[in-house]
Motif scaffolding. Sequence first.
Motif, PDB file in Angstrom:
ATOM      1  N   SER A 114     -43.781  23.879  63.269  1.00  0.00           N
ATOM      2  CA  SER A 114     -42.839  24.180  64.353  1.00  0.00           C
ATOM      3  C   SER A 114     -43.391  23.760  65.709  1.00  0.00           C
ATOM      4  O   SER A 114     -42.641  23.659  66.680  1.00  0.00           O
ATOM      5  CB  SER A 114     -42.490  25.669  64.369  1.00  0.00           C
ATOM      6  N   SER A 115     -44.687  23.451  65.768  1.00  0.00           N
ATOM      7  CA  SER A 115     -45.306  23.000  67.023  1.00  0.00           C
ATOM      8  C   SER A 115     -45.360  21.481  67.138  1.00  0.00           C
ATOM      9  O   SER A 115     -45.839  20.961  68.142  1.00  0.00           O
ATOM     10  CB  SER A 115     -46.729  23.565  67.138  1.00  0.00           C
ATOM     11  N   LEU A 116     -44.902  20.770  66.119  1.00  0.00           N
ATOM     12  CA  LEU A 116     -44.951  19.305  66.139  1.00  0.00           C
ATOM     13  C   LEU A 116     -43.729  18.749  66.862  1.00  0.00           C
ATOM     14  O   LEU A 116     -42.661  19.352  66.851  1.00  0.00           O
ATOM     15  CB  LEU A 116     -45.023  18.759  64.714  1.00  0.00           C
ATOM     16  N   ASP A 117     -43.907  17.588  67.468  1.00  0.00           N
ATOM     17  CA  ASP A 117     -42.827  16.963  68.219  1.00  0.00           C
ATOM     18  C   ASP A 117     -42.684  15.514  67.783  1.00  0.00           C
ATOM     19  O   ASP A 117     -43.593  14.727  68.030  1.00  0.00           O
ATOM     20  CB  ASP A 117     -43.106  17.054  69.712  1.00  0.00           C
ATOM     21  N   PRO A 118     -41.572  15.146  67.141  1.00  0.00           N
ATOM     22  CA  PRO A 118     -40.466  16.007  66.730  1.00  0.00           C
ATOM     23  C   PRO A 118     -40.896  16.851  65.529  1.00  0.00           C
ATOM     24  O   PRO A 118     -41.850  16.511  64.828  1.00  0.00           O
ATOM     25  CB  PRO A 118     -39.374  15.019  66.340  1.00  0.00           C
ATOM     26  N   GLN A 119     -40.186  17.911  65.259  1.00  0.00           N
ATOM     27  CA  GLN A 119     -40.501  18.761  64.120  1.00  0.00           C
ATOM     28  C   GLN A 119     -40.108  18.070  62.815  1.00  0.00           C
ATOM     29  O   GLN A 119     -39.085  17.390  62.768  1.00  0.00           O
ATOM     30  CB  GLN A 119     -39.745  20.089  64.217  1.00  0.00           C
ATOM     31  N   PRO A 120     -40.911  18.253  61.762  1.00  0.00           N
ATOM     32  CA  PRO A 120     -40.476  17.777  60.448  1.00  0.00           C
ATOM     33  C   PRO A 120     -39.131  18.424  60.094  1.00  0.00           C
ATOM     34  O   PRO A 120     -38.832  19.535  60.535  1.00  0.00           O
ATOM     35  CB  PRO A 120     -41.600  18.244  59.522  1.00  0.00           C
TER      36      PRO A 120
ATOM     37  N   ARG B  19     -43.518  29.301  61.468  1.00  0.00           N
ATOM     38  CA  ARG B  19     -44.325  28.156  61.908  1.00  0.00           C
ATOM     39  C   ARG B  19     -44.296  26.977  60.944  1.00  0.00           C
ATOM     40  O   ARG B  19     -44.670  25.868  61.299  1.00  0.00           O
ATOM     41  CB  ARG B  19     -45.775  28.600  62.113  1.00  0.00           C
ATOM     42  N   VAL B  20     -43.887  27.206  59.699  1.00  0.00           N
ATOM     43  CA  VAL B  20     -43.965  26.175  58.658  1.00  0.00           C
ATOM     44  C   VAL B  20     -42.742  25.270  58.700  1.00  0.00           C
ATOM     45  O   VAL B  20     -41.615  25.711  58.889  1.00  0.00           O
ATOM     46  CB  VAL B  20     -44.108  26.837  57.264  1.00  0.00           C
ATOM     47  N   ARG B  21     -42.972  23.978  58.518  1.00  0.00           N
ATOM     48  CA  ARG B  21     -41.905  22.975  58.373  1.00  0.00           C
ATOM     49  C   ARG B  21     -42.277  22.093  57.187  1.00  0.00           C
ATOM     50  O   ARG B  21     -43.448  21.991  56.815  1.00  0.00           O
ATOM     51  CB  ARG B  21     -41.780  22.102  59.631  1.00  0.00           C
ATOM     52  N   TYR B  22     -41.247  21.446  56.601  1.00  0.00           N
ATOM     53  CA  TYR B  22     -41.441  20.625  55.411  1.00  0.00           C
ATOM     54  C   TYR B  22     -40.915  19.208  55.599  1.00  0.00           C
ATOM     55  O   TYR B  22     -39.998  18.969  56.382  1.00  0.00           O
ATOM     56  CB  TYR B  22     -40.689  21.228  54.213  1.00  0.00           C
ATOM     57  N   LEU B  23     -41.497  18.310  54.816  1.00  0.00           N
ATOM     58  CA  LEU B  23     -40.993  16.948  54.679  1.00  0.00           C
ATOM     59  C   LEU B  23     -40.934  16.673  53.184  1.00  0.00           C
ATOM     60  O   LEU B  23     -41.967  16.726  52.501  1.00  0.00           O
ATOM     61  CB  LEU B  23     -41.925  15.943  55.358  1.00  0.00           C
TER      62      LEU B  23
END
Length: 141
Positions: free
Chosen positions: A94-100, A108-112
Amino acid sequence: MTGKAPQQPKLLSGGNPQIPKGDGEGPVAAYIEAMPGWKRDVGRRLDELVVRTTPGVRKAVRWNSPFYGVPDNGWFLSFHCFTSYVKVTWLNGSSLDPQPPGSSKHERVRYLDIREDEGIDEDLVADWIRQAAALPGDELF
């Protein structure tokens, strides 16, 4: 004297390799080599991207998934085989730009999800790896 051939890891549901918990390159390499079919190439490519973009990366297998982290900064990425895709888990996504693109019940977790007929946007994934490795990770174990 006859030697036994090494036993291949059991594949769990969705084709995910069952690899014993362990730290370092060995368990992660065993997991990747046991990934079925096209997923093995995805695992190799993800591992290469992490190693190339994260000097001194820490590796381990936990919960039948490889994890990548930065020493003294926690884990930032893992992946897991499912029937029709490889799920990359960004523990601080969730802190990445752009978010996965994939959301999670964990804030906080996102997936690809990477499917057989899709390529990997290596520039974007490498950028996410660099960002994620620079953030505080999770010490899950």
